[in-house]
Every structure is written in C-alpha cells, then in structure tokens.
Design a protein around this motif. Sequence first.
Motif, PDB file in Angstrom:
ATOM      1  N   GLY A   1       0.814  -1.210   0.000  1.00  0.00           N
ATOM      2  CA  GLY A   1       0.000   0.000   0.000  1.00  0.00           C
ATOM      3  C   GLY A   1       0.844   1.254   0.000  1.00  0.00           C
ATOM      4  N   VAL A   2       1.954   1.229   0.750  1.00  0.00           N
ATOM      5  CA  VAL A   2       2.858   2.378   0.754  1.00  0.00           C
ATOM      6  C   VAL A   2       3.454   2.590  -0.635  1.00  0.00           C
ATOM      7  CG1 VAL A   2       5.004   3.305   1.694  1.00  0.00           C
ATOM      8  CG2 VAL A   2       3.379   2.144   3.199  1.00  0.00           C
ATOM      9  N   ALA A   3       3.913   1.500  -1.267  1.00  0.00           N
ATOM     10  CA  ALA A   3       4.505   1.618  -2.605  1.00  0.00           C
ATOM     11  C   ALA A   3       3.484   2.120  -3.616  1.00  0.00           C
ATOM     12  CB  ALA A   3       5.062   0.264  -3.039  1.00  0.00           C
ATOM     13  N   PHE A   4       2.273   1.556  -3.573  1.00  0.00           N
ATOM     14  CA  PHE A   4       1.236   1.976  -4.512  1.00  0.00           C
ATOM     15  C   PHE A   4       0.825   3.419  -4.243  1.00  0.00           C
ATOM     16  CE2 PHE A   4      -3.377   1.670  -5.896  1.00  0.00           C
ATOM     17  CZ  PHE A   4      -3.075   1.780  -7.250  1.00  0.00           C
ATOM     18  N   GLY A   5       0.717   3.774  -2.966  1.00  0.00           N
ATOM     19  CA  GLY A   5       0.354   5.141  -2.619  1.00  0.00           C
ATOM     20  C   GLY A   5       1.392   6.144  -3.078  1.00  0.00           C
TER      21      GLY A   5
ATOM     22  N   PHE B   1       0.995  13.897  -0.244  1.00  0.00           N
ATOM     23  CA  PHE B   1       1.784  12.705   0.063  1.00  0.00           C
ATOM     24  C   PHE B   1       1.027  11.771   1.002  1.00  0.00           C
ATOM     25  CE2 PHE B   1       4.783  10.465   2.768  1.00  0.00           C
ATOM     26  CZ  PHE B   1       5.713   9.950   1.871  1.00  0.00           C
ATOM     27  N   PHE B   2       0.549  12.303   2.114  1.00  0.00           N
ATOM     28  CA  PHE B   2      -0.143  11.454   3.094  1.00  0.00           C
ATOM     29  C   PHE B   2      -1.490  10.967   2.560  1.00  0.00           C
ATOM     30  CE2 PHE B   2       2.664  13.937   6.010  1.00  0.00           C
ATOM     31  CZ  PHE B   2       3.394  12.864   6.468  1.00  0.00           C
ATOM     32  N   ALA B   3      -2.173  11.798   1.777  1.00  0.00           N
ATOM     33  CA  ALA B   3      -3.427  11.344   1.164  1.00  0.00           C
ATOM     34  C   ALA B   3      -3.173  10.195   0.202  1.00  0.00           C
ATOM     35  CB  ALA B   3      -4.104  12.507   0.445  1.00  0.00           C
ATOM     36  N   ALA B   4      -2.091  10.278  -0.564  1.00  0.00           N
ATOM     37  CA  ALA B   4      -1.758   9.207  -1.514  1.00  0.00           C
ATOM     38  C   ALA B   4      -1.455   7.902  -0.783  1.00  0.00           C
ATOM     39  CB  ALA B   4      -0.572   9.631  -2.373  1.00  0.00           C
TER      40      ALA B   4
END
Length: 670
Positions: free
Chosen positions: A14-18, A244-247
Amino acid sequence: MELLDGHLIPAVDGVAFGLLLFVVAAGLSLAFGTAGVLNLSHGTLYAIGAYTGAELSDGTWGGLALGLAAGTAAACVAGAGLSAATAPLARRGHLAQALLTFGLALIGGDLLIQFFGADELPVRVPEALDSSVTLLGHRYPAYRLCFIVMAVLLAAFGTWVLTRTRMGAAVRAAADDPQMLAATGHSPRAVHTGVLAAAGALAGAAGVLGAPIIGPGPGTSENVLMLSLVVVVLGGLRSLWATFFAAVAVGEVQTLGVSVAPELAPYLLFAAMAAVLVLRSRFAEPAGAGHGSEAPGPDPVARLRGLLAGRAAAGPLPGRNRSPVWPARLPGRAAWWQAAPLLVLLVVLISLPALLDAYSISLAGSALALGLLAVSVTILTGYAGLPTLGQTAPFAVGAYATANLADAGWTVGPVQLVLSALAAAVFAAVVGPAVIRARGTTVLMITLAIGELTGAVVNQLKSVTGGADGLVGFPATQALWGGEGMLEESELYNYALVVAVVAVSLTLLVLRSPAGKLLTGTRGAEARMRASGHPVGRYLLVAHVCAGALAGVGGSLMVTVQQYLSPADVGFEIAAFALLAVVIGGTTSVVGALLGAGLIVATRDWVAGSWPGHGPLLLGVLFVATVYVLPRGLAGLRGGSGGGPSSDAPRPPDQPPPAPTPSPAGKVSP
C-alpha cells in the motif's frame, strides 16, 4: 502480532502503490492548483511514460535510465502541448477544459494502442532490483522498496523547490497574483507552460518507474486518473506533504483495505472524496449569497414576482436592456420560428424507420435514450448552473430498475417507465443535498464521486445488477397492457420515439413555466434571488430530482431498446458523452442536446464501424472540435441561447454575480 504479521506485505504494498499515486497526483495538483487546468488526460501522460519505459526496458541499468529519460521527456512535451491547447479556453471555465482534455485522452489512448498494441507490455528491471529482500521475516520485492525511497526523496525535493527557490516563488505567484508576477518581469504564460510541462514530466516519470508495479495496458490510464483525482481532493492543492499522506492513505485502502475489508474497500475512496468535497462546500459561503458590485439594471426578481402575481412584466427602462431572466414576449411569427427546429427534428425522427436499415434504427433508439440523459444534464448544467459528471447514477438506477422489473414479470412499458423514474427521483433526492450547495468545479468532482460510487455498487451488487457480466435475457417490454413484447427494431424505435417526445414535451413545458423561469433566475441572478427571500436551495433540489427522474426514464428506455445492460452502459464515459452532447447543442438547448446525443452515437457506433478499432479516436476528435468550433453549441449558430462563451463556467462561491447583460440567459431554447 499475528494480525500485523499477516497483513505486513499488503501494508508495505500500500505504501509503494500510494507513493506511485503521489508522484502522479503531484503533477495533477500542480496543473490544477497552479495552472488552473482540470486535466482529465493526466492518466494518458502516465501511460505515455509507462509504455515508453516498458518498450525500452531490457533488464539493464542503461535500459532503465534510457526509458526514464525518454518517457519523462515525451510526457513533458505532451504537457507543454497541453498548455498550448488549453490557452484559448482560459476564459471559458473548467468545464470546457475537462471536455477538451477528456477528448485528448481518448485520442492519446487510441494512438498508444495503435503504436504499442492492445496487450499489456512486459517490463524488465535490472537484475539487482529483480529480486527480493527479507523484511521482518518476509520476502519482499527489492524494486518496490527502491521505489518507496525514490518517491520520498521526490516529495522532499519538490517541497524544497516550491518553498525555498525562486522558481517555486514564481510558480506560487502565478497561482496567487499573476499581475504582480508580470510586474516583476516574469511571463505568467511562460510559467503556465512550464508548470504543465513539469506536471507532464512527473506523470511520465511515474509511468516509467511505476510500470513494474502497474504495467501499461488497457484501462491503466483511467484507473490512475481516477485514483489521482481522489488523492488531489483528499490532500488539497496547497501542500505536497498533504498530497503525500493522502496518496499513502489511498494506497493502503487499495491494498490493505482489500485484504481486511474487501466488501467495503470499493466504496471507501469515492465516499471519502465525496464527503470531503461536501464538507468543504458546507463551510464555504453559499454561491451568490455574498454581495458584489453590480452594474445597475432592472431587477429580475421584481419581474419574477410581478409575473407570478399575474401582473404584466414591466418594459425595459429607457436606455437599458431587458433583464436576462425575462426576455421580451416574442411575436407569434418569431415563436413559430423558435419552434421550427423541434418540428423539423420530429419529422425527421418519424421518417427514420423508412430510411434506415435495422441496425441503424437500433442505433437511433439508443440515441434517443442517451438524448434523454443529455436533456437531464441540460437542466442541471444550463438552467441550474450545476455542471455534472455523475448523471449516469440516476440513469443507472432507472436502467437496472427496468431490467429487474422485466425479469420479475413487470413488462408493461408505462409501468416500467413510471417506477424507474420514481426510483431515480428518490436516488436524486437522497444525493441532492450533497450537490446543490456547491458550484463550479466542486460540483463536477462531487457528481463524479457519486457516479463512481454508483459504479462500484453496480459491480458489487451482483444479485441485482449481474456485476461485471451485466444483465441479459429478461423478457421484452410491452408497449401497452395486453400487447406482445417488442422485438423488432422498428417497434422498439417507435416506442422510444413516443416516450422521448412525451418526456421532452413535459420538460419544455416545465422550463417555460414560472417554475422554470425561477430556476433560470436562480442561475442568472442568484444573489438577488437569495436577497429577496427565495429558497434557492429548494429550487435547485427540485431541479435535481426532476433531472434525475428524466435520466431514469432514459435508462429505462435504453434497456428496452438494447435488451441487455452492462456496467459500461452507465459508466464515466457515458457521463462525459452526455455532457459533450449538451455542449454540442448549447447548454440551454433541449433540441441541441438531442442532436448532440445523436451525433455521438453515430460517431461511436456507425462511423466507427467503417474504421474498426478507432472509435475512441473519432470521439476524441469530436470532443476537441466541439470545444473549439462550437463554443456556444449548435444553438449559437442560429443566434439562440446556447450559452455564451463562458456559459459552461458557473460562478465559484466567492465570486459576485455578473451585472445584467443583453445575453438572453433566461430564454428557453426548444
């Protein structure tokens, strides 16, 4: 700990995709927040980078570097070209930009498929990254960890450029005070072009680096665009770190959310997007509620009250134009001239079964169904001032209601129409309060979120909608009680024509009535209407409900004509087509909306049949040509009230209403 251990890999994914979405959304936010361009082709810029990077990838560091350079440069050039394409639309608002960039996305997507092929391309990364590493006892792809590091560095570098450099100061000034920027010797136009080129470069770089994560293929650009729009809405336009945090949050919902709550994940993103937009519009001042300096002129509200009380409208003051809300009463001969297009269209439609083959007649029936959807968009966009990209939601409610009614044995056409319209009206009444307070681009985004949420329900509620497979095989509709089911194309067309004539006639009667005039006055002089005590919100809600009912009738008609129903029939693309039909015809022309729908169906299904595989390209050309060549629509060609050059740009909430002008904004075009 076991729960954390079981969901560790999805969480890191999820972090990578975000972060991939962040790189794309940063460019989209830059284009919209700084250059003021609502770019619906941003996903295509990502696809340009992804296809280029995949084509040049050969498993070496040199191939990765070459692909990154070429993909970024190609998307950067496309972004600069977008600046030139949108420059003539600077004064026409975001609706024209949205239609133009959506058309460019269709053209670009078709060209990419023709050049690279329709299959998903394989991507080869360097051997050192094509491996896995140990992460808290789990094996995880090394490339994704590397991408996470690069995206964090990019966020830090972008924030530094925007906040600490002269270039960033020029970009911020171009958004906040272009006149002051010009006074310092910098060209706002050059900054505008540079911003869009930089936004394109970000999307292209994300495409190259993200190709091993989201490979280039059909549907990639649309998916990336929609998720990026969600990120931009949630993160806002002022802070890269908020984006950034929303993504990251969106990425987690897309990956970890699917494993934790798979039944809720499809709804969370667009529900959150709609909620944020609604909350922002709630805290904003109602559109038109403020008082601005207006040129003196006759008060439209006074005329509204006078006519509603049965008094004759006063003539124009000496030396002044008539109110844009109440045009002068036309002589009989002029009224017949205004009704002529409707009569000519009716004669042509009645003659079609004798002139066309069965397939073309079927297309004509589909065009009538899409035409009713377009007329409902005309009511909201042209008369209520609420430009919508989500009118396919009540359209879908009406369509699936009819399909399920037929499957349950309720096959009488009038019954299907009434119940489908009622279901769509109830749906519109439920979501209406979330729409009617906002204005301009916020309305577009809220309605887009509602449309996408409806699409998610369609795909998930398989017992009612059939899911991705759709519905087929339900009994044919009977025109009246006791009749046989209609199977012949000519029967279905004649039924569709009768329904469309009745629906359009009722629509015109309402728009010409005092209630319709009040709605027109709400858009043309909202501040005065509010100041005079008129319940503007109630008028807009009633308009939204009535437009939803009309869209439900169109959905019911589409199912009857096609005899099948799929999610593609009620998706975002159809919403964009309906909005284009309104722009083709003129934003306040009912006949124009019908003609626009017919032109779209003919281009998509009939003309494209002689050039197989290029339907999106032809539709994209139609989008672009319409925006440039017909700024007032077909109604403008005959001097009608198709909407002036800026009629597609409703006022933002903080802008005072314009002074009255001679433009006949209150005229109801047939």
